[in-house]
Design an enzyme around this catalytic site. Structure first.
Site, PDB file in Angstrom:
ATOM      1  N   SER A 114      79.347  58.856  28.409  1.00  0.00           N
ATOM      2  CA  SER A 114      78.731  59.693  27.175  1.00  0.00           C
ATOM      3  C   SER A 114      77.940  58.685  26.299  1.00  0.00           C
ATOM      4  O   SER A 114      76.968  58.033  26.528  1.00  0.00           O
ATOM      5  CB  SER A 114      79.889  60.229  26.498  1.00  0.00           C
ATOM      6  OG  SER A 114      79.178  61.032  25.551  1.00  0.00           O
ATOM      7  N   HIS A 115      78.460  58.652  25.122  1.00  0.00           N
ATOM      8  CA  HIS A 115      77.686  57.899  23.891  1.00  0.00           C
ATOM      9  C   HIS A 115      77.791  56.698  23.812  1.00  0.00           C
ATOM     10  O   HIS A 115      77.358  55.853  23.096  1.00  0.00           O
ATOM     11  CB  HIS A 115      78.084  58.353  22.688  1.00  0.00           C
ATOM     12  CG  HIS A 115      79.425  58.574  22.478  1.00  0.00           C
ATOM     13  ND1 HIS A 115      80.492  59.427  23.076  1.00  0.00           N
ATOM     14  CD2 HIS A 115      80.456  57.917  21.728  1.00  0.00           C
ATOM     15  CE1 HIS A 115      81.928  59.196  23.033  1.00  0.00           C
ATOM     16  NE2 HIS A 115      81.519  58.225  21.854  1.00  0.00           N
ATOM     17  N   ASP A 279      72.869  62.689  22.995  1.00  0.00           N
ATOM     18  CA  ASP A 279      73.603  61.484  23.633  1.00  0.00           C
ATOM     19  C   ASP A 279      73.407  61.025  24.900  1.00  0.00           C
ATOM     20  O   ASP A 279      72.522  61.641  25.530  1.00  0.00           O
ATOM     21  CB  ASP A 279      75.423  61.566  23.309  1.00  0.00           C
ATOM     22  CG  ASP A 279      75.902  62.461  24.203  1.00  0.00           C
ATOM     23  OD1 ASP A 279      75.071  63.233  24.765  1.00  0.00           O
ATOM     24  OD2 ASP A 279      76.907  62.304  24.540  1.00  0.00           O
ATOM     25  N   ASP A 281      74.672  61.463  27.952  1.00  0.00           N
ATOM     26  CA  ASP A 281      74.834  62.523  28.766  1.00  0.00           C
ATOM     27  C   ASP A 281      74.449  63.799  28.528  1.00  0.00           C
ATOM     28  O   ASP A 281      74.548  64.874  29.292  1.00  0.00           O
ATOM     29  CB  ASP A 281      76.195  62.445  29.538  1.00  0.00           C
ATOM     30  CG  ASP A 281      77.409  62.949  28.493  1.00  0.00           C
ATOM     31  OD1 ASP A 281      77.286  62.577  27.465  1.00  0.00           O
ATOM     32  OD2 ASP A 281      78.475  63.694  28.697  1.00  0.00           O
ATOM     33  N   ASP A 283      75.431  66.008  26.030  1.00  0.00           N
ATOM     34  CA  ASP A 283      76.110  67.338  25.638  1.00  0.00           C
ATOM     35  C   ASP A 283      76.360  67.265  24.147  1.00  0.00           C
ATOM     36  O   ASP A 283      76.545  68.096  23.667  1.00  0.00           O
ATOM     37  CB  ASP A 283      77.632  67.300  26.367  1.00  0.00           C
ATOM     38  CG  ASP A 283      78.245  65.988  26.263  1.00  0.00           C
ATOM     39  OD1 ASP A 283      77.678  64.826  25.552  1.00  0.00           O
ATOM     40  OD2 ASP A 283      79.241  65.763  26.696  1.00  0.00           O
ATOM     41  N   ARG A 284      75.555  66.187  23.457  1.00  0.00           N
ATOM     42  CA  ARG A 284      75.899  66.035  22.077  1.00  0.00           C
ATOM     43  C   ARG A 284      74.638  66.242  21.373  1.00  0.00           C
ATOM     44  O   ARG A 284      73.605  66.065  21.973  1.00  0.00           O
ATOM     45  CB  ARG A 284      76.248  64.752  21.468  1.00  0.00           C
ATOM     46  CG  ARG A 284      77.819  64.340  22.039  1.00  0.00           C
ATOM     47  CD  ARG A 284      78.216  62.941  21.413  1.00  0.00           C
ATOM     48  NE  ARG A 284      79.596  62.999  21.943  1.00  0.00           N
ATOM     49  CZ  ARG A 284      80.394  62.073  21.081  1.00  0.00           C
ATOM     50  NH1 ARG A 284      80.145  61.588  20.090  1.00  0.00           N
ATOM     51  NH2 ARG A 284      81.664  62.052  21.642  1.00  0.00           N
ATOM     52  N   LYS A 378      79.746  71.217  25.975  1.00  0.00           N
ATOM     53  CA  LYS A 378      78.944  71.105  24.976  1.00  0.00           C
ATOM     54  C   LYS A 378      77.575  71.075  25.417  1.00  0.00           C
ATOM     55  O   LYS A 378      77.343  70.322  26.537  1.00  0.00           O
ATOM     56  CB  LYS A 378      79.286  70.332  24.074  1.00  0.00           C
ATOM     57  CG  LYS A 378      79.879  69.056  24.364  1.00  0.00           C
ATOM     58  CD  LYS A 378      80.374  68.111  23.173  1.00  0.00           C
ATOM     59  CE  LYS A 378      80.616  66.629  23.843  1.00  0.00           C
ATOM     60  NZ  LYS A 378      82.005  66.509  24.249  1.00  0.00           N
TER      61      LYS A 378
HETATM   62  C1  VG1 Z   1      85.457  61.953  21.169  1.00  0.00           C
HETATM   63  C2  VG1 Z   1      85.199  62.982  20.240  1.00  0.00           C
HETATM   64  C3  VG1 Z   1      85.589  64.352  20.831  1.00  0.00           C
HETATM   65  C4  VG1 Z   1      84.610  64.550  22.286  1.00  0.00           C
HETATM   66  C5  VG1 Z   1      85.058  63.397  23.004  1.00  0.00           C
HETATM   67  C6  VG1 Z   1      84.034  63.488  24.295  1.00  0.00           C
HETATM   68  O1  VG1 Z   1      86.637  61.739  21.573  1.00  0.00           O
HETATM   69  O2  VG1 Z   1      85.848  62.673  19.157  1.00  0.00           O
HETATM   70  O3  VG1 Z   1      85.306  65.233  19.962  1.00  0.00           O
HETATM   71  O4  VG1 Z   1      85.035  65.679  22.856  1.00  0.00           O
HETATM   72  O5  VG1 Z   1      84.479  62.271  22.434  1.00  0.00           O
HETATM   73  O6  VG1 Z   1      82.705  63.437  23.876  1.00  0.00           O
HETATM   74  P1  VG1 Z   1      87.760  60.778  20.823  1.00  0.00           P
HETATM   75  O7  VG1 Z   1      88.850  60.776  21.403  1.00  0.00           O
HETATM   76  O8  VG1 Z   1      87.084  59.417  21.040  1.00  0.00           O
HETATM   77  O9  VG1 Z   1      87.684  61.175  19.606  1.00  0.00           O
HETATM   78  V1  VG1 Z   1      81.253  63.152  25.099  1.00  0.00           V
HETATM   79  O10 VG1 Z   1      79.858  63.571  24.491  1.00  0.00           O
HETATM   80  O11 VG1 Z   1      82.054  61.853  26.108  1.00  0.00           O
HETATM   81  O12 VG1 Z   1      81.735  64.160  26.231  1.00  0.00           O
HETATM   82 CO    CO Z   2      78.519  62.933  25.914  1.00  0.00          CO
END
Ligand code: VG1
Ligand code: CO
Length: 545
Positions: A114-115, A279, A281, A283-284, A378
């Site tokens: 992800s990010h 982000d 991937d 989704d954000r 998302k």
């Molecule tokens: C974080 C965010 C959460 C989100 C998750 C995956 O998790 O707070 O809201 O769903 O990332 O996002 P954490 O446990 O680090 O707070 V992504 O864009 O990886 O799918």
């Molecule tokens: Co993501």
């Protein structure tokens, strides 16, 4: 096709977090590591819903293509007879969710952290989604973890590496493997939700300018196809549009800290009318207007309040859901609309049952995640298109729309403070201490900021009645403000403590205040009550969003 069985030693650390398994890339590249985890997925699902058809792709980060080759071979060896592979390995998380649903596949594997930054010495990740298109439930990820700890072998078909660059299908003895264009199905889905003609008119007839920052990550090709090619935004409206293996060295995290170029373009004298970023991937989303940042909680609330302007939601929305730490701005909209508002643990998987059972239409998280029942993830570009459709329908600026919303519903001042790279033991002890002292907090603080309630959030899924506990310690204050503490489940180094602050205000005079200033007293008071500095050894957060 012959299948080879490889002996391996089990790993003890393959516990998926909030969103899949995330580790340093070098960990995933170690012999047998990726293979073990993927085999564990197939073993677990063979006893539940056997993966006989699946999709695989990723956000383009380093090791993406090599991992895809491994997954194709393991999938085929485990009896998966239909494997859809995204061209060049590029597939956003929401697009993967759509492919699973559209082609009725049993599952999907998305390679992304992800990010988190990408590269040989950065992070890699594996997300596993089930047949509803959404992230596997915690019961399934728990079973995968248990299996991974005992696994002694993995299976691989002896097939040559696939050419990921060319679309088309071919058959092996056991499987049909299709390399597909990852963008076209997604664009079609978006066209069926939003009023593309109206948005195109906005670009054509008014002097409307937009900047979308793809952050050198997966949304580049999608955003170029949608905004520039379909909707006619001028070429160059999408910046950093080519997915790079290391994301050009940036954190592909759409927030005010990491999308600096976009933010300065939006806050300059000749700023764009609309700005957005996504982000790694896809989704954000982050939403900006000329000289204004729309917080994710406000964005969710505004989307809910304006759903009737969007063709796919014009008939009404069933309900909304937000993760617990997310601002309660959307709750007020739900109340006015007379629909249910669910509060879930952090992570998109907890929205799955609500969406599948048609209890909610829209969902959101404070971490720049917004989405609906069109997929089970998302969806960054969906949120951007939602805003464009609102702007095109209302013919008002982003700041006018936000101000109007606050005047009607009040403003929930909101901020998240992250303390990164904490010693894991210190972080765990800090949280345990809060949990053990819940009753002690009540009555602490003073005036506006006296604690009136404290709890540790737990959730009973309304559909399958499963219980999820220890999802965050909450302190409620007499003025209606909240502070929430939880540990991140997506980091790869030490522990990250997240503290979420929220304070609702109805006084119009206050609306234009800087959230950090308005929340300063709440923040200080919370730190004092919990002895934050003394217990963590930190006097300020690393990241503020
Ligand atoms: C974080 C965010 C959460 C989100 C998750 C995956 O998790 O707070 O809201 O769903 O990332 O996002 P954490 O446990 O680090 O707070 V992504 O864009 O990886 O799918
Ligand atoms: Co993501």
């Amino acid at each position: 096709m012959p299948v080879t069985e490889y002996k391996t030693t089990a790993f003890s650390d393959q516990k998926p977090g909030t969103s899949g398994l995330r580790k340093k890339t070098s960990v995933f590249m170690a012999e047998g590591y990726l293979e073990n985890f993927i085999q564990a997925i197939f073993d677990v699902m063979s006893e539940r819903e056997k993966i006989s058809s699946m999709v695989v792709g990723g956000d383009g980060r380093f090791f993406n293509k090599d991992a895809i080759q491994v997954i194709i071979k393991i999938a085929s060896a485990n009896g998966c007879s239909r494997i859809m592979v995204a061209r060049d390995g590029i597939l956003s998380t929401p697009a993967a969710s759509n492919i699973i649903r559209k082609y009725s596949l049993n599952g999907g594997i998305i390679l992304s952290a992800s990010h988190n930054p990408g590269g040989k010495d950065k992070d890699f990740g594996v997300k596993f989604n089930t047949s509803n298109g959404g992230p596997a439930s915690s019961q399934i990820t728990e079973a995968i973890f248990e299996t991974s700890k005992r696994l002694m072998r993995y299976l691989m078909s002896d097939i040559p590496d696939l050419d990921l660059g060319k679309t088309g299908s071919f058959k092996t003895e056991d499987a049909e493997i299709t390399v597909f264009d990852p963008v076209s199905d997604y664009v079609e889905l978006m066209e069926n939700i939003f009023d593309f003609d109206k948005i195109a008119r906005l670009f054509r007839t008014q002097r409307f300018s937009m900047c979308f920052d793809a952050m050198n990550a997966v949304t580049g090709p999608y955003a170029t196809a949608v905004f520039e090619k379909k909707l006619g935004a001028p070429q160059g409206s999408v910046i950093r549009s080519t997915p790079l293996e290391d994301f050009g060295g940036v954190h592909p995290d759409p927030n005010l800290n990491h999308a600096k170029e976009l933010v300065s373009a939006m806050f300059s004298a000749n700023g764009h009318d609309f700005g957005a970023a996504s982000d790694g991937d896809g989704d954000r989303n982050m939403i900006l207007g000329k000289n204004i940042f729309v917080s994710p909680g406000d964005s969710l609330a505004i989307i809910a309040a304006n759903h009737h302007l969007i063709p796919a939601y014009a008939k009404g929305i069933k309900g909304v859901a937000r993760s617990m730490p997310t601002s309660q701005a959307v709750d007020k909209v739900a109340k006015k609309l007379g629909i249910a508002c669910y509060e879930t643990p952090t992570g998109w998987k907890y929205f799955g049952n609500l969406l599948d059972s048609s209890l909610v239409t829209l969902c959101g998280e404070e971490s720049f995640g917004t989405g609906s029942d069109h997929v089970r993830e998302k969806d960054g570009l969906w949120a951007v298109l939602f805003w464009l459709n609102i702007l095109a329908s209302k013919e008002k600026s982003v700041s006018e729309i936000v101000m109007e919303h606050w005047r009607q519903f009040g403003r929930d001042f909101y901020s998240r403070h992250d303390y990164e790279g904490l010693d894991t033991q210190i972080a765990n002890e800090f949280m345990e201490n809060l949990r053990n002292k819940l009753h002690f907090f009540t009555g602490k603080g003073s005036g506006k900021y006296e604690v009136t309630w404290a709890d540790d959030f737990s959730y009973i899924d309304p559909v399958d009645k499963s219980l999820t506990e220890k999802q965050g310690v909450r302190l409620g204050f007499s003025c209606g403000a909240r502070a929430v503490f939880r540990l991140s489940g997506t980091g790869t180094k030490g522990a990250t403590l997240r503290i979420y602050y929220e304070q609702p205000e109805n006084d119009h005079q206050l609306f234009l205040n800087d959230p950090q200033l308005l929340l300063a007293q709440l923040i200080k008071n919370t730190a004092d009550i919990t002895r934050l500095q003394e217990r963590t050894g930190r006097d300020k957060p690393d990241v503020i969003t």
